[in-house]
Design a protein around this motif. Sequence first.
Motif, PDB file in Angstrom:
ATOM      1  N   ASP B  17       0.825  -1.195   0.000  1.00  0.00           N
ATOM      2  CA  ASP B  17       0.000   0.000   0.000  1.00  0.00           C
ATOM      3  C   ASP B  17       0.866   1.254   0.000  1.00  0.00           C
ATOM      4  O   ASP B  17       2.032   1.220   0.406  1.00  0.00           O
ATOM      5  CB  ASP B  17      -0.886   0.040   1.253  1.00  0.00           C
ATOM      6  N   ALA B  18       0.273   2.341  -0.460  1.00  0.00           N
ATOM      7  CA  ALA B  18       0.976   3.626  -0.425  1.00  0.00           C
ATOM      8  C   ALA B  18      -0.023   4.752  -0.179  1.00  0.00           C
ATOM      9  O   ALA B  18      -1.204   4.633  -0.534  1.00  0.00           O
ATOM     10  CB  ALA B  18       1.716   3.871  -1.733  1.00  0.00           C
ATOM     11  N   VAL B  19       0.480   5.811   0.420  1.00  0.00           N
ATOM     12  CA  VAL B  19      -0.318   7.022   0.626  1.00  0.00           C
ATOM     13  C   VAL B  19       0.451   8.200   0.058  1.00  0.00           C
ATOM     14  O   VAL B  19       1.651   8.360   0.339  1.00  0.00           O
ATOM     15  CB  VAL B  19      -0.591   7.274   2.122  1.00  0.00           C
ATOM     16  N   ILE B  20      -0.219   8.989  -0.744  1.00  0.00           N
ATOM     17  CA  ILE B  20       0.392  10.197  -1.313  1.00  0.00           C
ATOM     18  C   ILE B  20      -0.390  11.401  -0.792  1.00  0.00           C
ATOM     19  O   ILE B  20      -1.618  11.409  -0.839  1.00  0.00           O
ATOM     20  CB  ILE B  20       0.356  10.161  -2.850  1.00  0.00           C
ATOM     21  N   ASN B  21       0.336  12.368  -0.304  1.00  0.00           N
ATOM     22  CA  ASN B  21      -0.283  13.524   0.316  1.00  0.00           C
ATOM     23  C   ASN B  21      -0.138  14.779  -0.534  1.00  0.00           C
ATOM     24  O   ASN B  21       0.835  14.940  -1.271  1.00  0.00           O
ATOM     25  CB  ASN B  21       0.339  13.767   1.689  1.00  0.00           C
ATOM     26  N   PHE B  44      -7.183  11.099 -15.515  1.00  0.00           N
ATOM     27  CA  PHE B  44      -7.979  11.434 -14.340  1.00  0.00           C
ATOM     28  C   PHE B  44      -8.213  10.202 -13.477  1.00  0.00           C
ATOM     29  O   PHE B  44      -8.553   9.119 -13.962  1.00  0.00           O
ATOM     30  CB  PHE B  44      -9.322  12.010 -14.789  1.00  0.00           C
ATOM     31  N   LEU B  45      -8.043  10.369 -12.166  1.00  0.00           N
ATOM     32  CA  LEU B  45      -8.322   9.307 -11.211  1.00  0.00           C
ATOM     33  C   LEU B  45      -9.492   9.634 -10.307  1.00  0.00           C
ATOM     34  O   LEU B  45     -10.394   8.826 -10.110  1.00  0.00           O
ATOM     35  CB  LEU B  45      -7.094   9.068 -10.319  1.00  0.00           C
ATOM     36  N   MET B  46      -9.477  10.828  -9.741  1.00  0.00           N
ATOM     37  CA  MET B  46     -10.347  11.095  -8.611  1.00  0.00           C
ATOM     38  C   MET B  46     -10.520  12.594  -8.468  1.00  0.00           C
ATOM     39  O   MET B  46      -9.585  13.353  -8.670  1.00  0.00           O
ATOM     40  CB  MET B  46      -9.642  10.556  -7.360  1.00  0.00           C
ATOM     41  N   ILE B  47     -11.725  13.003  -8.099  1.00  0.00           N
ATOM     42  CA  ILE B  47     -11.956  14.394  -7.750  1.00  0.00           C
ATOM     43  C   ILE B  47     -12.658  14.445  -6.404  1.00  0.00           C
ATOM     44  O   ILE B  47     -13.567  13.654  -6.145  1.00  0.00           O
ATOM     45  CB  ILE B  47     -12.774  15.116  -8.853  1.00  0.00           C
ATOM     46  N   ASP B  58     -12.619   3.101  -8.534  1.00  0.00           N
ATOM     47  CA  ASP B  58     -13.123   2.156  -7.539  1.00  0.00           C
ATOM     48  C   ASP B  58     -12.006   1.390  -6.832  1.00  0.00           C
ATOM     49  O   ASP B  58     -12.250   0.751  -5.817  1.00  0.00           O
ATOM     50  CB  ASP B  58     -14.109   1.175  -8.179  1.00  0.00           C
ATOM     51  N   LYS B  59     -10.791   1.455  -7.315  1.00  0.00           N
ATOM     52  CA  LYS B  59      -9.715   0.712  -6.657  1.00  0.00           C
ATOM     53  C   LYS B  59      -8.746   1.644  -5.935  1.00  0.00           C
ATOM     54  O   LYS B  59      -7.802   1.180  -5.330  1.00  0.00           O
ATOM     55  CB  LYS B  59      -8.958  -0.126  -7.683  1.00  0.00           C
ATOM     56  N   ILE B  60      -8.969   2.921  -6.053  1.00  0.00           N
ATOM     57  CA  ILE B  60      -8.118   3.890  -5.392  1.00  0.00           C
ATOM     58  C   ILE B  60      -9.034   4.829  -4.622  1.00  0.00           C
ATOM     59  O   ILE B  60     -10.071   5.228  -5.132  1.00  0.00           O
ATOM     60  CB  ILE B  60      -7.273   4.666  -6.422  1.00  0.00           C
ATOM     61  N   SER B  61      -8.658   5.156  -3.432  1.00  0.00           N
ATOM     62  CA  SER B  61      -9.504   6.043  -2.646  1.00  0.00           C
ATOM     63  C   SER B  61      -8.740   7.282  -2.234  1.00  0.00           C
ATOM     64  O   SER B  61      -7.507   7.339  -2.378  1.00  0.00           O
ATOM     65  CB  SER B  61     -10.030   5.306  -1.411  1.00  0.00           C
ATOM     66  N   ALA B  62      -9.466   8.261  -1.751  1.00  0.00           N
ATOM     67  CA  ALA B  62      -8.824   9.507  -1.356  1.00  0.00           C
ATOM     68  C   ALA B  62      -9.649  10.180  -0.282  1.00  0.00           C
ATOM     69  O   ALA B  62     -10.839   9.883  -0.110  1.00  0.00           O
ATOM     70  CB  ALA B  62      -8.657  10.434  -2.557  1.00  0.00           C
ATOM     71  N   SER B  63      -8.997  11.053   0.427  1.00  0.00           N
ATOM     72  CA  SER B  63      -9.672  11.851   1.440  1.00  0.00           C
ATOM     73  C   SER B  63      -9.357  13.314   1.205  1.00  0.00           C
ATOM     74  O   SER B  63      -8.354  13.663   0.561  1.00  0.00           O
ATOM     75  CB  SER B  63      -9.213  11.444   2.842  1.00  0.00           C
ATOM     76  N   PHE B  64     -10.208  14.169   1.740  1.00  0.00           N
ATOM     77  CA  PHE B  64     -10.028  15.603   1.566  1.00  0.00           C
ATOM     78  C   PHE B  64     -10.391  16.265   2.885  1.00  0.00           C
ATOM     79  O   PHE B  64     -11.541  16.221   3.312  1.00  0.00           O
ATOM     80  CB  PHE B  64     -10.927  16.103   0.431  1.00  0.00           C
ATOM     81  N   ASN B  65      -9.403  16.835   3.544  1.00  0.00           N
ATOM     82  CA  ASN B  65      -9.624  17.560   4.777  1.00  0.00           C
ATOM     83  C   ASN B  65      -9.645  19.049   4.439  1.00  0.00           C
ATOM     84  O   ASN B  65      -8.602  19.677   4.244  1.00  0.00           O
ATOM     85  CB  ASN B  65      -8.504  17.241   5.785  1.00  0.00           C
ATOM     86  N   TYR B  74      -4.955   7.106  -1.510  1.00  0.00           N
ATOM     87  CA  TYR B  74      -4.625   5.802  -0.944  1.00  0.00           C
ATOM     88  C   TYR B  74      -4.628   4.761  -2.057  1.00  0.00           C
ATOM     89  O   TYR B  74      -5.651   4.555  -2.715  1.00  0.00           O
ATOM     90  CB  TYR B  74      -5.646   5.411   0.126  1.00  0.00           C
ATOM     91  N   LEU B  75      -3.483   4.137  -2.227  1.00  0.00           N
ATOM     92  CA  LEU B  75      -3.344   3.067  -3.207  1.00  0.00           C
ATOM     93  C   LEU B  75      -3.160   1.774  -2.425  1.00  0.00           C
ATOM     94  O   LEU B  75      -2.143   1.578  -1.754  1.00  0.00           O
ATOM     95  CB  LEU B  75      -2.127   3.327  -4.103  1.00  0.00           C
TER      96      LEU B  75
END
Lengths: 114, 110
Positions: B17-21, B44-47, B58-65, B74-75
Motif C-alpha cells: 500500500d501507499a499514501v500520497i499527500n 484522471f483518477l479522482m476528484i 473504484d480501486k483507489i480512494s482519497a480523502s479531503f480535509n 490511498y493506493l
Amino acid sequence: EPEVTQTPSHQVTQMGQEVILRCVPISNHLYFYWYRQILGQKVEFLVSFYNNEISEKSEIFDDQFSVERPDGSNFTLKIRSTKLEDSAMYFCASSEQGRGETQYFGPGTRLLVL
Amino acid sequence: QQPVQSPQAVILREGEDAVINCSSSKALYSVHWYRQKHGEAPVFLMILLKGGEQKGHDKISASFNEKKQQSSLYLTASQLSYSGTYFCGTRSGGYNKLIFGAGTRLAVHP
C-alpha cells in the motif's frame, strides 16, 4: 468513450517561427484549457477559455500566446514567435462545466524549438 | 501557489500500500488526482469536492480535509499498472484552473 484529441503529436520548429497547436475538445464540453509540461517537471496552467473568450490566464501566457475557437469543434493555441524555452509538451483539456468538474486531458503535442 | 506533494517518490512491491499527500496554503474548492505514465497525458483518477462529494476510481480512494487544506490518495494492494507519476491539482476560489503539485513518482515492482 469521447476523448480530447490533439494534432500534431510532435512539432519541431525553428526559434522565432509561429506554431499552431490544435485540439478537438469533447463535443458537449464548454470549458477548454491549455497546459504545458516541460520535460520532467510539473504540469502548468496556461489559459482557460469559455464562451468564446479567455476566462483565466497565467503569467506564462504572455503576448506571444493566443487561443482561438475558429469553428464549433477546434480549439487552437498559437505561439507567435517561438523561443527555446517554449519547448514542452502542450496538453489541451476540456470539462463539461467549470468548477467542480473533471478536466479531461488530450494526448499532448510535443513541441521542440531549435 | 503550488500544492506540496509528499513523498517525492515511492517504491513498492506488488500488493503493498501507499499514501500520497497533497497540501495547500490556500483554501481549496476541489482536489483532482491524476496519474501520468512516461510520455503520456495525465489520466484522471479522482476528484474531491468541498462539502464531501467524491467521484472517481473504484480501486483507489482519497480523502479531503478541507480545514487542513489537505488531500491524501490511498493506493491499496498495488499492481504493476499503478506505476507512474501522481499529480494532485487544486482549485481555489472562483477559478477553474488546476494548479498542480510537483508529482509523486511511484514504482511498483514484482
